[in-house]
Design a protein around this motif. Structure first.
Motif: not given
Length: 396
Positions: A128-154
């Protein structure tokens, strides 16, 4: 202790496990006319959908019911959805984001733009981080990955399959929100399901640990670890998350937020009495949180992050604490799919013509969070019914 029926005699369908998957399987099979016996090792039903008895109604970690999921319609068709508690607008406005070391009222603009992309646009074989970085930039990709942890517990959602994470990001960030809350806690939902199963004639045995499988089709609706031990099948493995669960009862303070989402690292705090005041006595509020950590990370690290987020979002919380408890959930929060895998690669529901079928939130079935348990429970019961019909007619 589970019983073993006489060899060679079909006795209906046995369900091992009384959580959401087991109850769904039992109801599905009973609705089709099968005789069903359900065994639950614990003295109460519900599995991870249990809710503690008052005066404080804690779920086993933060829980929400996504209204667009297939189980929503399944429950509503049977009158099992029950009353739902949703936060009033004034509470929903108290959503806070921890970003750049500060609490903010709004997230970075790119987060919800990325969340609007469909899961079909995201590849399975790229993280996900690689794919999202290509589309929204590294900073947004990391923020999105942290936000979605609420539905992943990972602890590292960015390292998982892009398609897997994007589906959960899209639904967790949906507007209007998909999340709904069974009034009184998730235990009320499992109680309604158990009552419906009982009315259908399901024989329910609690405090009944099955150690030897009975004859006839069996649905094993336990955790994957328990299924591996019961079936003596070391192949029943799939990665999951490791999360510190934090429960707090605080004396009420008018300025407390509804949710604090950590965008600097995976973490989430939610004041569940915001939508359902019945979960705690008047003048007190129930806060639950989850803070994912890696397999070798000390529990203390997650606890320090939790307390820091509490310091920011709930000032004076230590002096207001009425009750506090913590638990480490290891592999108890559903499956996660690494790059190159999908839910189809998880342990199969049909165990290969043996009359044994798996159900739960870590098996080969689609869905987000508890939806996987519902979907696999229905599928496992349907396969068990076919197996039962084959036995009755002398077929394979």
């Amino acid at each position: 202790m589970g019983h073993s029926p006489s060899p060679g005699r079909s006795t209906g369908i046995t369900v091992v496990g009384g959580g959401l998957a087991g109850l769904t399987a039992a109801i599905t099979a009973a609705e089709a006319g099968a005789r069903v016996t359900l065994h639950e090792a614990h003295h109460t039903l519900g599995g991870r959908a249990r809710t503690t008895e008052g005066p404080y109604a804690f779920n086993d970690g933060p829980h929400a019911l996504y209204r667009r999921g297939p189980h929503w319609h399944w429950l509503r068709q049977r009158g099992l959805l029950g009353p739902l508690a949703n936060p009033p607008l004034r509470e929903a406005a108290r959503f806070r984001f921890h970003h750049g070391g500060e609490l903010r009222r709004t997230p970075p603009a790119g987060l919800f733009a990325l969340a609007r992309r469909s899961a079909e646009q995201a590849p399975t074989d790229v993280d996900f981080l690689t794919w999202a970085t290509d589309r929204a930039g590294r900073a947004t990709a990391r923020v999105a990955a942290h936000y979605v942890a609420v539905a992943l517990f990972h602890h590292d959602p960015g390292a998982l399959s892009a398609a897997f994470v994007q589906e959960r990001l899209r639904r967790a960030a949906a507007l209007p929100p998909e999340a709904r809350y069974p009034a009184g806690g998730w235990g009320r939902l499992s109680e309604r399901m158990a009552g419906h199963a009982w009315n259908l004639g399901v024989r329910i045995e609690t405090s009944s640990r099955v150690e030897t499988l009975p004859d006839g089709p069996v649905v094993v609706a336990t955790s994957l670890d328990a299924a591996r031990r019961l079936l003596k099948d070391d192949g029943l493995r799939w990665p999951g998350g490791r999360t510190l669960l934090v429960d707090l009862v605080l004396r009420t303070h008018r300025g407390d937020p509804f949710v604090v989402s950590d965008l600097d690292a995976p973490g989430w705090l939610e004041r569940f009495t915001a939508q359902d005041p019945s979960l705690a006595p008047a003048g007190e509020q129930l806060v639950q949180g989850q803070f994912p950590i890696g397999p070798d990370t000390p529990r203390a690290e997650a606890l320090a992050r939790a307390e820091h987020l509490l310091d920011l979002g709930f000032p004076g919380w230590r002096d207001r604490t009425v009750l506090r408890r913590e638990a480490l959930a290891n592999g108890r929060t559903g499956a996660v799919d690494p790059p190159g895998t999908t839910w189809r690669d998880r342990p199969r529901i049909d165990r290969g013509g043996s009359g044994i079928f798996l159900a739960g939130d870590q098996v080969a079935a689609p869905g987000v969070l508890s939806e996987t348990a519902f979907t696999s429970g229905i599928t496992a019961a349907s396969l068990a019914l076919k197996a039962l019909a084959g036995v009755a007619t002398g077929g394979a």
